[in-house]
Scaffold this motif. Sequence first.
Motif, PDB file in Angstrom:
ATOM      1  N   ARG A 711       0.850  -1.183   0.000  1.00  0.00           N
ATOM      2  CA  ARG A 711       0.000   0.000   0.000  1.00  0.00           C
ATOM      3  C   ARG A 711       0.888   1.236   0.000  1.00  0.00           C
ATOM      4  NH1 ARG A 711      -3.040  -3.350  -1.052  1.00  0.00           N
ATOM      5  NH2 ARG A 711      -5.057  -3.889  -0.129  1.00  0.00           N
ATOM      6  N   LYS A 713       1.814   5.024   0.993  1.00  0.00           N
ATOM      7  CA  LYS A 713       1.549   5.858   2.157  1.00  0.00           C
ATOM      8  C   LYS A 713       0.591   6.993   1.798  1.00  0.00           C
ATOM      9  CE  LYS A 713       6.127   4.957   4.102  1.00  0.00           C
ATOM     10  NZ  LYS A 713       7.431   5.546   4.524  1.00  0.00           N
ATOM     11  N   LYS A 714      -0.109   7.490   2.798  1.00  0.00           N
ATOM     12  CA  LYS A 714      -1.095   8.541   2.549  1.00  0.00           C
ATOM     13  C   LYS A 714      -0.451   9.812   1.994  1.00  0.00           C
ATOM     14  CE  LYS A 714      -4.402   6.979   6.051  1.00  0.00           C
ATOM     15  NZ  LYS A 714      -5.174   7.355   7.269  1.00  0.00           N
ATOM     16  N   CYS A 715       0.792  10.047   2.363  1.00  0.00           N
ATOM     17  CA  CYS A 715       1.471  11.256   1.899  1.00  0.00           C
ATOM     18  C   CYS A 715       2.078  11.096   0.507  1.00  0.00           C
ATOM     19  CB  CYS A 715       2.556  11.663   2.892  1.00  0.00           C
ATOM     20  SG  CYS A 715       3.807  10.383   3.154  1.00  0.00           S
ATOM     21  N   SER A 716       1.916   9.919  -0.107  1.00  0.00           N
ATOM     22  CA  SER A 716       2.520   9.673  -1.416  1.00  0.00           C
ATOM     23  C   SER A 716       1.794  10.455  -2.501  1.00  0.00           C
ATOM     24  CB  SER A 716       2.467   8.180  -1.746  1.00  0.00           C
ATOM     25  OG  SER A 716       3.156   7.417  -0.777  1.00  0.00           O
ATOM     26  N   SER A 717       2.488  10.636  -3.612  1.00  0.00           N
ATOM     27  CA  SER A 717       1.898  11.347  -4.740  1.00  0.00           C
ATOM     28  C   SER A 717       0.829  10.491  -5.412  1.00  0.00           C
ATOM     29  CB  SER A 717       2.983  11.703  -5.756  1.00  0.00           C
ATOM     30  OG  SER A 717       3.580  10.520  -6.285  1.00  0.00           O
ATOM     31  N   LYS A 721       0.648   6.390  -5.785  1.00  0.00           N
ATOM     32  CA  LYS A 721      -0.518   5.637  -5.315  1.00  0.00           C
ATOM     33  C   LYS A 721      -1.115   4.796  -6.435  1.00  0.00           C
ATOM     34  CE  LYS A 721      -1.897   8.782  -1.590  1.00  0.00           C
ATOM     35  NZ  LYS A 721      -2.953   9.706  -1.086  1.00  0.00           N
ATOM     36  N   ASP A 725      -0.935   1.007  -5.578  1.00  0.00           N
ATOM     37  CA  ASP A 725      -2.245   0.506  -5.151  1.00  0.00           C
ATOM     38  C   ASP A 725      -3.021  -0.170  -6.272  1.00  0.00           C
ATOM     39  OD1 ASP A 725      -1.623   1.519  -2.711  1.00  0.00           O
ATOM     40  OD2 ASP A 725      -2.842   3.334  -2.897  1.00  0.00           O
ATOM     41  N   TYR A 757       3.714  -0.639   3.863  1.00  0.00           N
ATOM     42  CA  TYR A 757       3.504   0.659   3.226  1.00  0.00           C
ATOM     43  C   TYR A 757       4.823   1.164   2.646  1.00  0.00           C
ATOM     44  CZ  TYR A 757      -0.977   0.652   5.614  1.00  0.00           C
ATOM     45  OH  TYR A 757      -2.239   0.309   6.040  1.00  0.00           O
TER      46      TYR A 757
END
Length: 758
Positions: A711, A713-717, A721, A725, A757
């Motif tokens: 997965r 990370k939420k801060c990824s571009s 993602k 993902d 992640y």
Amino acid sequence: MNSPPHQESAENGTPKQNLKKESCISVLTLAYQSLGVVYGDLSTSPLYVYKTTFSGKLKLHEDDEEIYGVLSFIFWTFTVIALCKYIFIVLSADDNGEGGTFALYSLLCRHARLSILPNQQDVDKNLSSYAIEGSVDTPQSAFLKSFFEKYPKFRNGLLISVLLGTCMAIGDGIFTPAISVLSAVSGVQIKVSELHENYVVVISCIILVGLFYIQHHGTSKVAFLFAPIVTAWLLCISGIGIYNIIRWNPQIYQALSPIYMLKFLKETGWEGWVSLGGVVLSITGVETMFAVLGHFSALSIKVAFIFLVYPCLILAYLGEAAYLSQHHQDIERSFYKAIPEAVFWPVFIVATLAAVVGSQAVISATFSIVSQCCALHCFPRVKVVHTSSKIYGQIYIPEVNWMLMCLCLTVTIALRDTNRIGHAYGLSVTSVMFVTTCLMTLVMIIVWKQRTLVAAAFLLFFGSIELLYLSAVFFKVPDGGWIPLLLSWTLMSIMFIWNYGSLKKHQFDFENKVSMDRILSLGPSLGMVRVPGIGLVYTNLVTGIPAIFGHFVTNLPAFHQVLIFVCVKSVQVPHIREKERFLVSRIYPEDYGMYRCIVRYGYKDLQQENYDFENRMVSEIINFIQMEPMPRMQPCKCLANSGNKALDVSEQKFSYPNNHGETMLQPVDNIQVMMSVDGYCKSTCLKDESLHILRAREAGMAYILGHSYARAKKCSSIFKKFAIDFIYAFLSRNARGPDVVLNVPHTSLLEVGMVYYV
């Protein structure tokens, strides 16, 4: 004692000339066999070179000067690139006898630390196939090494270039069958003029479907037909070439002068320059000479090319040009029109068979390339089937085979014209050749320790020629050239994302290693117990305890009496000897019963073992234990009154279930209980620890595999993602699982799911 072969021959009075004669016979035999595997693609180029070159606006320039100019370009391109570059230079840059783009990259990785593989260890340098030539660096090689170490972005750029060249080479497996078969079948229209183009396409598609359908049988069952077909084809086209030269234009040899190239470009201008994209098709297949080097010797490939392939193809191009100089109107069907009426149908049949043989060789090469990419973590895991038990390296990949077939049929049906397919084909060919030239330049400096001036001269001379052709084919992108670009960039994106995700997974495992002391300290509170048997924990790490094991014992607080952490890894060498495959070490004290077994493979080794892998691994661990030094101890009871003789215990047998649930009996071979002169046991005595492992093996084995989900990370571009993902997750779900690749029995499999992640 038996004498060595050379010594025995000398003692018996066998002259040295016989040894040389046998060597010559071996080389000639390999040279003959290489015709069907190496030169099938290259030898079928005359089917479409002139037709593709004179397509477009160059049709308006069909004078003798233009025909002479095209012939001059073909001759010098074939001589400079195929003969001078590949035969005399590139074939010398082998990696332990293996060739191809990955062989060059492998050499660079070992000498300049460019490796894309995780888990590389210093002990890998001790492999016999890891030989590093010229250990003393020159100022130029030292500068390049430090440059790549200092700037990782250039290492990634080099990797992208290698992947691009590899993807273009895979594209050859699509375009070669399409253009070869379609060109051969289109010859029917010479005799059956009312045959519609749609029927030619249908017949070509039927042949292509049959070609890809028989791939699962392997090439070994029909390989004996390949060399005779290509030999007959080369002799046919050379004989026809001689006939056309004598009959139509005996002075055609004058066109070999490079002056005609300058005249051609001066007279035709822009159209002549763009038409060079058709000339480059004369050297399609030259990369195959280097790629399949591991199946033959460099000398045998050189002998076949210099003494048969090169003169036959030159005569064929000369003869076709001689015919065209008197029949300008037949430029669209020049090859079949130049065939004498009496031998048309036999030559047509041989041409069709030669097209199939050439396609077969490229398809087999594509299987090998994909297999190498999988070993180097640059392609999703696929099923690899070994089609021959005698010939090493003959493989079949079902997923790749059907993908190639669908794409090849799509290209044939959509383009329907050899000219447009040729434009796409030319872009693939020139791209691969230019990547090889760039890698060879680095090899000259870093590996061969040549002066910068020599490497620069190589790059400027051959690179400028290839860039000339590359610039010409780029102007054909709107007319079919976009297909290899789209295909290559798609494949390269998949390979790069898969490699990126695999490296990130290894990085996550490395950063989240667990402490075994911590797990054992929690034993009483978790109720942790040791159960009978051997547990194999597959991991990507060569050191430390993987996170999946900590996750496993936390949820199921029990593990086996004997625990083996198995790491199956690839090393950047083509092959690894069986004696060097296993590395065994101990984890924690002897009482813990924990070991690490690193299994090493080369990028061309077969990772599906023919022997019983588990038993071999257990044997290696026992050998490791037996070789460990042990303190002096009391005399063994088993050796009482045995004197100083060795007691052979190979008659002892231990039973255990195999992968199929059957009980097997295996003797403890190669293990002897030895007595020292003073009556004390040496380290080769069968130890209690070894007996403990054998009893655990008899109790059964369990396989613990990690099933990881990546997965972003939420801060990824957004791009990252999408890549992780969606693309990487899709590839992971549809790729072959590690249990299939490692041939793990499902009845004893335990999977541990984890999310990491990146």
